[in-house]
Design a protein around this motif. Structure first.
Motif, PDB file in Angstrom:
ATOM      1  N   ARG A   1       0.793  -1.178   0.018  1.00 49.71           N
ATOM      2  CA  ARG A   1      -0.106  -0.196  -0.131  1.00 49.71           C
ATOM      3  C   ARG A   1       0.774   1.323  -0.015  1.00 49.71           C
ATOM      4  O   ARG A   1       0.514   2.164  -0.861  1.00 49.71           O
ATOM      5  N   LEU A   2       1.864   1.213   0.765  1.00 51.94           N
ATOM      6  CA  LEU A   2       2.729   2.425   0.893  1.00 51.94           C
ATOM      7  C   LEU A   2       3.405   2.500  -0.478  1.00 51.94           C
ATOM      8  O   LEU A   2       3.635   3.700  -0.739  1.00 51.94           O
ATOM      9  N   LEU A   3       3.599   1.471  -1.279  1.00 51.37           N
ATOM     10  CA  LEU A   3       4.616   1.439  -2.396  1.00 51.37           C
ATOM     11  C   LEU A   3       3.658   2.142  -3.521  1.00 51.37           C
ATOM     12  O   LEU A   3       4.154   2.707  -4.343  1.00 51.37           O
ATOM     13  N   ARG A   4       2.316   2.063  -3.511  1.00 51.02           N
ATOM     14  CA  ARG A   4       1.390   2.533  -4.185  1.00 51.02           C
ATOM     15  C   ARG A   4       1.236   4.024  -4.202  1.00 51.02           C
ATOM     16  O   ARG A   4       1.123   4.767  -4.982  1.00 51.02           O
ATOM     17  N   THR A   5       1.213   4.602  -2.896  1.00 49.95           N
ATOM     18  CA  THR A   5       1.276   5.933  -2.724  1.00 49.95           C
ATOM     19  C   THR A   5       2.643   6.764  -3.112  1.00 49.95           C
ATOM     20  O   THR A   5       2.378   7.857  -3.667  1.00 49.95           O
ATOM     21  N   LEU A   6       3.688   5.733  -3.372  1.00 48.08           N
ATOM     22  CA  LEU A   6       5.071   6.690  -3.876  1.00 48.08           C
ATOM     23  C   LEU A   6       4.721   6.735  -5.490  1.00 48.08           C
ATOM     24  O   LEU A   6       5.616   7.772  -5.794  1.00 48.08           O
ATOM     25  N   GLN A   7       3.554   6.207  -5.969  1.00 49.02           N
ATOM     26  CA  GLN A   7       3.857   6.308  -7.525  1.00 49.02           C
ATOM     27  C   GLN A   7       2.933   7.701  -7.624  1.00 49.02           C
ATOM     28  O   GLN A   7       3.088   8.137  -8.771  1.00 49.02           O
ATOM     29  N   LEU A   8       2.461   8.378  -6.839  1.00 47.80           N
ATOM     30  CA  LEU A   8       1.803   9.644  -6.815  1.00 47.80           C
ATOM     31  C   LEU A   8       2.608  10.683  -6.665  1.00 47.80           C
ATOM     32  O   LEU A   8       2.459  11.947  -7.126  1.00 47.80           O
ATOM     33  N   GLY A   9       4.125  10.449  -6.393  1.00 49.35           N
ATOM     34  CA  GLY A   9       5.100  11.352  -6.260  1.00 49.35           C
ATOM     35  C   GLY A   9       5.479  11.652  -4.986  1.00 49.35           C
ATOM     36  O   GLY A   9       4.616  11.264  -3.947  1.00 49.35           O
ATOM     37  N   ASP A  10       6.537  12.016  -4.579  1.00 51.96           N
ATOM     38  CA  ASP A  10       6.891  12.223  -3.118  1.00 51.96           C
ATOM     39  C   ASP A  10       6.218  13.259  -2.485  1.00 51.96           C
ATOM     40  O   ASP A  10       5.988  13.089  -1.216  1.00 51.96           O
TER      41      ASP A  10
ATOM     42  N   ALA B   1       2.881  11.962  -1.838  1.00 51.41           N
ATOM     43  CA  ALA B   1       2.708  10.629  -0.777  1.00 51.41           C
ATOM     44  C   ALA B   1       3.030  11.274   0.878  1.00 51.41           C
ATOM     45  O   ALA B   1       2.438  10.783   1.533  1.00 51.41           O
ATOM     46  N   ALA B   2       3.834  12.412   0.890  1.00 50.63           N
ATOM     47  CA  ALA B   2       4.290  12.856   1.860  1.00 50.63           C
ATOM     48  C   ALA B   2       2.955  13.746   2.526  1.00 50.63           C
ATOM     49  O   ALA B   2       2.656  13.509   3.916  1.00 50.63           O
ATOM     50  N   GLY B   3       2.349  14.380   1.933  1.00 43.61           N
ATOM     51  CA  GLY B   3       1.003  15.023   2.220  1.00 43.61           C
ATOM     52  C   GLY B   3       0.111  13.927   2.642  1.00 43.61           C
ATOM     53  O   GLY B   3      -0.944  14.321   3.195  1.00 43.61           O
ATOM     54  N   LEU B   4      -0.030  12.774   2.182  1.00 44.08           N
ATOM     55  CA  LEU B   4      -0.852  11.634   2.405  1.00 44.08           C
ATOM     56  C   LEU B   4      -0.545  10.976   3.981  1.00 44.08           C
ATOM     57  O   LEU B   4      -1.120   9.901   4.199  1.00 44.08           O
ATOM     58  N   GLY B   5       0.756  11.213   4.201  1.00 45.55           N
ATOM     59  CA  GLY B   5       1.240  10.840   5.562  1.00 45.55           C
ATOM     60  C   GLY B   5       2.244   9.782   5.447  1.00 45.55           C
ATOM     61  O   GLY B   5       2.621   9.043   6.401  1.00 45.55           O
ATOM     62  N   THR B   6       2.601   9.280   4.160  1.00 39.64           N
ATOM     63  CA  THR B   6       3.637   8.388   4.018  1.00 39.64           C
ATOM     64  C   THR B   6       5.019   8.738   4.140  1.00 39.64           C
ATOM     65  O   THR B   6       5.576   9.909   3.619  1.00 39.64           O
ATOM     66  N   PRO B   7       5.587   8.235   5.063  1.00 36.66           N
ATOM     67  CA  PRO B   7       7.098   8.643   5.379  1.00 36.66           C
ATOM     68  C   PRO B   7       8.094   8.048   4.129  1.00 36.66           C
ATOM     69  O   PRO B   7       8.544   7.166   4.052  1.00 36.66           O
ATOM     70  N   VAL B   8       8.192   9.177   3.267  1.00 37.14           N
ATOM     71  CA  VAL B   8       8.829   8.721   1.991  1.00 37.14           C
ATOM     72  C   VAL B   8       9.794   8.132   2.066  1.00 37.14           C
ATOM     73  O   VAL B   8      10.284   6.937   1.541  1.00 37.14           O
TER      74      VAL B   8
END
Length: 385
Positions: A264-273, A276-283
């Protein structure tokens, strides 16, 4: 892939409490199955116990089941190949623990380690390639392009040519070489963080440096040393035993679930750093974890079989097109890699009567057209330079 369920509307929560504990929560109006919503090819589900929800893609599930069945057939087919011919039903019986005693010895003691090595190596290479390609958002970002496999080969060739084994086995030296190469690529690509684009560029440069060093070591070595080094470099499953299979099996038992959980975190990285950071993912932390997981899989796989070419590059792309997804699906990529290695090993064993080719030669022949196709497709899309 599962993730914590979103908060239910108050009315649903009160209804759920009034009915007491249950396995599936009530479905929204209009759905045909409790707890399941249909949306095209997808099925959204939500469970009360355990508290998880997720999305099932029917085409992806079908592809995974089909690949699993095909992989099992190829696995049994490889066990049936050899100087002592065995039919597929006899192979299945021997795996189940009954049948002719001689057949059971041949299948379970002599051929099973090689087939198990091929299965696990293909699984590790396919998943590792999917992680790197998705993380970098580039189909060319596979471990055999960014230098990890080449670094492992350089370490092994140096130990053979220079005698710097230090009492370590070839598998351990190959593992150390892949890990060291990954650290070098990551550090050189770091500039207030890393990006997939920089990792690819730095990895390609490190790959050519390792290849040049390997060629130099082979050129200055003796004839017998060079033959031993080349035999390992092309990727080979001949003569595998349980001592080489067990470490890879343990690594897959730990790293494959980690790779699936990071999906799931991998797919958020596809949106751009930034997104992804705005969605709360520690890039950066996520990228480091994905890289360590992919490096671990490719390192243990290479240590067990040598650098089998193009599997990590081709398997994720084949799986992506079979599943019809926007990114290489992790599990399907691993199953595709296992199928490619097993079928290639059967071809290698059958291609020349009375002799066996290293499996890496066959995968190289099959994978080269895939690489050319990816380059042509990139150029047509205006991203190939």
């Amino acid at each position: 892939m599962t993730h914590p369920p979103s908060a239910d509307p108050p009315i649903q929560a009160s209804e759920s409490r009034s009915r007491g504990p249950q396995t599936l929560e009530a479905a929204p109006p209009g759905s045909q199955t409790p707890g399941v919503q249909r949306l095209g090819d997808r099925r959204h589900f939500r469970l009360a116990m355990p508290p998880v929800s997720g999305t099932l893609r029917l085409r992806l599930v079908t592809v995974c089941l089909t690949l699993t069945a095909a992989t099992f057939v190829a696995f049994c087919w490889l066990l049936s190949v050899g100087d002592y011919p065995i039919t597929l039903p006899e192979v299945v019986q021997a795996l189940a623990g009954y049948g002719d005693a001689g057949t059971m010895v041949v299948v379970r003691e002599l051929r099973l380690p090689r087939a198990a090595a091929g299965l696990l190596v293909g699984l590790a290479f396919g998943i590792s390639g999917a992680l790197f390609q998705t993380m970098a958002r580039n189909p060319m970002a596979s471990p055999d392009v960014i230098g990890l496999i080449q670094g492992s080969g350089t370490a092994v060739v140096a130990s053979i040519m220079l005698g710097w084994t230090g009492g370590l086995a070839t598998q351990t030296i190959g593992l150390a070489g892949a890990l060291a190469t990954a650290v070098i690529v990551y550090l050189l690509a770091w500039k207030r963080g890393t990006t997939g684009y920089r990792i690819i560029l730095v990895g390609i440069g490190v790959s050519w440096m390792c290849t040049s060093a390997t060629d130099y070591l082979i050129a200055r070595g003796g004839q017998f040393q060079a033959q031993a080094a080349v035999g390992w470099l092309v990727g080979n499953l001949n003569g595998r035993d349980w001592g080489q299979v067990v470490p890879l099996a343990l690594a897959c038992a730990v790293l494959v679930p980690v790779a699936l959980l990071l999906g799931r975190l991998l797919r958020t990285l596809q949106l751009g750093d930034d997104v992804a950071a705005g969605l709360g993912t520690p890039v950066q932390l996520t990228r480091l974890g994905l890289m360590l997981t992919g490096v671990g899989l490719i390192a243990f796989g290479t240590a067990a079989s040598g650098p089998i070419a193009f599997v990590a590059l081709a398997a994720p792309q084949i799986a992506q097109r079979l599943a019809g997804t926007a990114w290489p699906p992790t599990l399907a990529s691993g199953l595709t890699g296992a199928l490619v290695v097993l079928v290639s090993d059967v071809v290698a064993a059958r291609l020349i009567p009375g002799g066996e080719l290293p499996v890496g030669i066959v995968t190289g022949v099959l994978g080269a057209p895939v690489l050319l196709w990816l380059l042509i497709r990139a150029n047509r899309a205006g991203s190939g330079g």
